[in-house]
Write an enzyme that holds these catalytic residues in place. Sequence first.
Site, short mmCIF file in Angstrom:
data_model
loop_
_atom_site.label_atom_id
_atom_site.label_comp_id
_atom_site.label_asym_id
_atom_site.label_seq_id
_atom_site.Cartn_x
_atom_site.Cartn_y
_atom_site.Cartn_z
CB THR A 151 66.15 42.32 25.24
OG1 THR A 151 67.17 42.03 24.26
CG2 THR A 151 65.05 41.27 25.13
CB ALA B 131 69.63 40.13 20.97
CB ILE C 75 72.06 42.80 15.41
CG1 ILE C 75 72.19 41.35 14.91
CG2 ILE C 75 73.22 43.18 16.32
CD1 ILE C 75 72.08 40.30 15.99
CE LYS C 76 67.09 48.23 21.51
NZ LYS C 76 66.43 47.97 22.81
CB ILE C 77 73.76 48.46 16.18
CG1 ILE C 77 73.96 47.00 15.86
CG2 ILE C 77 75.00 49.29 16.02
CD1 ILE C 77 75.07 46.62 14.98
#
Length: 213
Positions: A27, A56, A82-84
Amino acid sequence: MKIFIDTANVEEIKRISKWGILDGATTNPSLIAKEGRQLKEVVEEICSIVDGPISAEVISLNCDAMVKEARDLAKIHKNIVIKIPMCEEGIKAVNILSKEGIRTNVTLIFSPQQALIAAKAGASFVSPFVGRLDDIGMDGVSSIKDIAEIFKIYDIKTEIIAASIRHPMHVLEVAKAGSHIATVPYKVLMQMIKHPLTDIGIEKFLEDYNKSK
């Protein structure tokens, strides 16, 4: 190659999950905003449907805030990644989070050099954008191939998620280029199961069967 679905629409995920092909989901803030729901609520529901990594994304732009946000997101479910974003503050955050055992997916990758830096910082996944590179006259698939080759040479464990997939041929091309994963929009997944000759074949079978009755 693993297949993730790139959407925050729960109904789309439910439909594709019935095929038994989904290995994860991605997402981003734009997809979440499109649904008009809170991030935590959407991500929790996706985690209940798909048994695999669920990305996310943080919305903060400095390291400390990213880390704080990431820790909170990681508490939602064991499958959260965790999308960074690929930037200096993001890389610093990835380094910290990797040491805490929090998995990360570095997004907005547009070069093999960026992918290498992200992997060295401890990223679990890197997401090179194929379609957006094509949009500016570059070769997105070649970038995937270069990253895959570098990771293989140096035995880098970071997985490649081919992102910004625009059509079924992109999926085929990134699979051949060595991507570990393709994160595919719902519309493209629906296109992948169809072929005009399949439709013609089904019609012919039915026609022949009805004639024999």
